[in-house]
Design a protein around this motif. Sequence first.
Motif, PDB file in Angstrom:
ATOM      1  N   MET A 180      61.732  44.832 -61.466  1.00  0.00           N
ATOM      2  CA  MET A 180      62.790  44.201 -62.251  1.00  0.00           C
ATOM      3  C   MET A 180      62.432  44.142 -63.735  1.00  0.00           C
ATOM      4  O   MET A 180      63.319  44.182 -64.590  1.00  0.00           O
ATOM      5  CB  MET A 180      63.091  42.802 -61.715  1.00  0.00           C
ATOM      6  N   SER A 181      61.143  44.079 -64.054  1.00  0.00           N
ATOM      7  CA  SER A 181      60.741  44.135 -65.467  1.00  0.00           C
ATOM      8  C   SER A 181      61.077  45.500 -66.045  1.00  0.00           C
ATOM      9  O   SER A 181      61.541  45.620 -67.188  1.00  0.00           O
ATOM     10  CB  SER A 181      59.242  43.856 -65.597  1.00  0.00           C
ATOM     11  N   THR A 238      67.651  47.317 -57.481  1.00  0.00           N
ATOM     12  CA  THR A 238      67.653  46.449 -58.660  1.00  0.00           C
ATOM     13  C   THR A 238      69.016  45.815 -58.882  1.00  0.00           C
ATOM     14  O   THR A 238      69.172  45.007 -59.801  1.00  0.00           O
ATOM     15  CB  THR A 238      67.268  47.241 -59.921  1.00  0.00           C
ATOM     16  N   GLY A 258      64.759  45.773 -66.553  1.00  0.00           N
ATOM     17  CA  GLY A 258      65.260  44.978 -67.674  1.00  0.00           C
ATOM     18  C   GLY A 258      65.475  45.784 -68.941  1.00  0.00           C
ATOM     19  O   GLY A 258      66.101  45.296 -69.888  1.00  0.00           O
ATOM     20  N   ASN A 259      64.968  47.021 -68.973  1.00  0.00           N
ATOM     21  CA  ASN A 259      65.193  47.883 -70.131  1.00  0.00           C
ATOM     22  C   ASN A 259      66.599  48.471 -70.159  1.00  0.00           C
ATOM     23  O   ASN A 259      66.991  49.074 -71.169  1.00  0.00           O
ATOM     24  CB  ASN A 259      64.186  49.041 -70.120  1.00  0.00           C
TER      25      ASN A 259
END
Length: 520
Positions: free
Chosen positions: A264-265, A168, A268-269
């Motif tokens: 990647m979602s 990531t 994103g956290n």
Amino acid sequence: MRLWIDGFHNLNDVTVEFDQTSLTTVIIGQNGSGKSYLLEAIVRIFRNADLDIAPPPFRFKLDYRIGNQFVTLSSEGGSWIIEINGISITRGNFQANKSSWFPDMVFSYYSGTNNRMESLFDHHQEKYYRKLIADNSEDIFKFASIEDRRLFYARPIHGVLALLSLLTCNDPKITDLLKDMLGVTGFHSAMLLLRKPWYAENKRNADPEQFWGAGGRPARAARLVRKQAFFPMPLTERARDDYRSKGKSESQYAIYLRNREALMSFAGNFENDLQLFEELESIDISDLYRWVQVWVTRVGAEDGEVSYGQMSEGERQLLMVLGLIRLSRNKRTLFLLDEPDTHLNPRWQYEYLDLIRRWAETSGDRCHVLLTTHNPLTIASLTRPEVRVMHLAEDGKSRVTPPYADPRGMGFTATLTEIFGLASSLDEETQKQVDDRNALARLDQRTSDQEKQLIEINDKLNRLGFMNEDREPLYQDFLRAWQDVRYADRPPMTPADIEKRHRAMQALIKQLIDGREAAH
């Protein structure tokens, strides 16, 4: 850093000094010389000091530098003696200011199966686990504080989690290293298979959708990754832990990330790959993983992707150590690596320390690596201050000294004999032929049988690529003067033995040359 230790296994009255100007110090030595015990003793000292309990039951004095502060930890009569810049302080003062006087992290890894070292980290792991399950916040993610876990032991699961985290990362240095080192060009997919944990075994109605009652950060992490999963589902499978088990029905939960967008979602956290790793690791600490598998795109892969499990043992080992070095960046870290190069191919063994330097460069002078090895390729590019040789002296005690010369520039063969102390780099049968040839060559008069034997041996050695050196008069003079020429059955030498032999050879050659020049 400097350590004196007395009364720990075979480490009796042993002093070892580590070069503070180098990122790495490599410790070599014969089996049984005490390399692993040395690392274990360091862990025990830092462990007890961090837990504020009695010092380990052996005598020691450990000096190290943190920033501009010089710290001494020692024991006398079972009590701590702590000094900062030569001034004695109380244990309470030390604990109150530990963030200034103690490493942020002591990181350890052992490539073997002995869990003696790992067990020293149990208290810190349990403390960290309690912290994780007590964190019930849903919206605010924060780094685990340094105080939560100062001691960290690397286990196999950390390799695949480190890879997933690194995939990531948008840092071109990391993506280039993954491609150059492993041929990994990107993320393909991942499967996180969770299972009913030990603490829910007696809960018949524990709901897998609620992760069997797991709480705190581990449950939050599982929920966050499930949000990005393709058709997450509970299932029941028969699980076997090893060949001795008949297996039993196990409640499980499958979470599949089918592409990079899903990964990647999830990422994103978090602010960075380190936070992502901490969250994924929390699921393991709460005993929820049955296994984790990651598939990556790879140069040369027939189907376009390859799984972490299909990688070689050496590749997984390298990923784990280098990945965790990367993920512990910006912390003042002491890395204690026990034979981490065991499964690496010769090229990676040779490049291993350079890879560590490249991956640790963001830490500057904030970390130090102590590494044990049996591999001459690993130390081939090092200087004398970066290497320590452990050996058993005649009194049976372990001793630690620098080699008499730099390994750098010696070459692989000379490293075996001049640093590791092997009498010869040849196999025993070939060395025996060389010994026999030398014994015959140094005779002033040879019988016909001896002459025939010498010719036969020279023929065999020449076929192996050896020069027929007995035709050189100076070499014959050397063989006559140097009586101790049989090496086939000699045990490894200590650093003092090696230096003594080297100096004796130099003196003898000089004497022969001076004598020959005087004769002319």
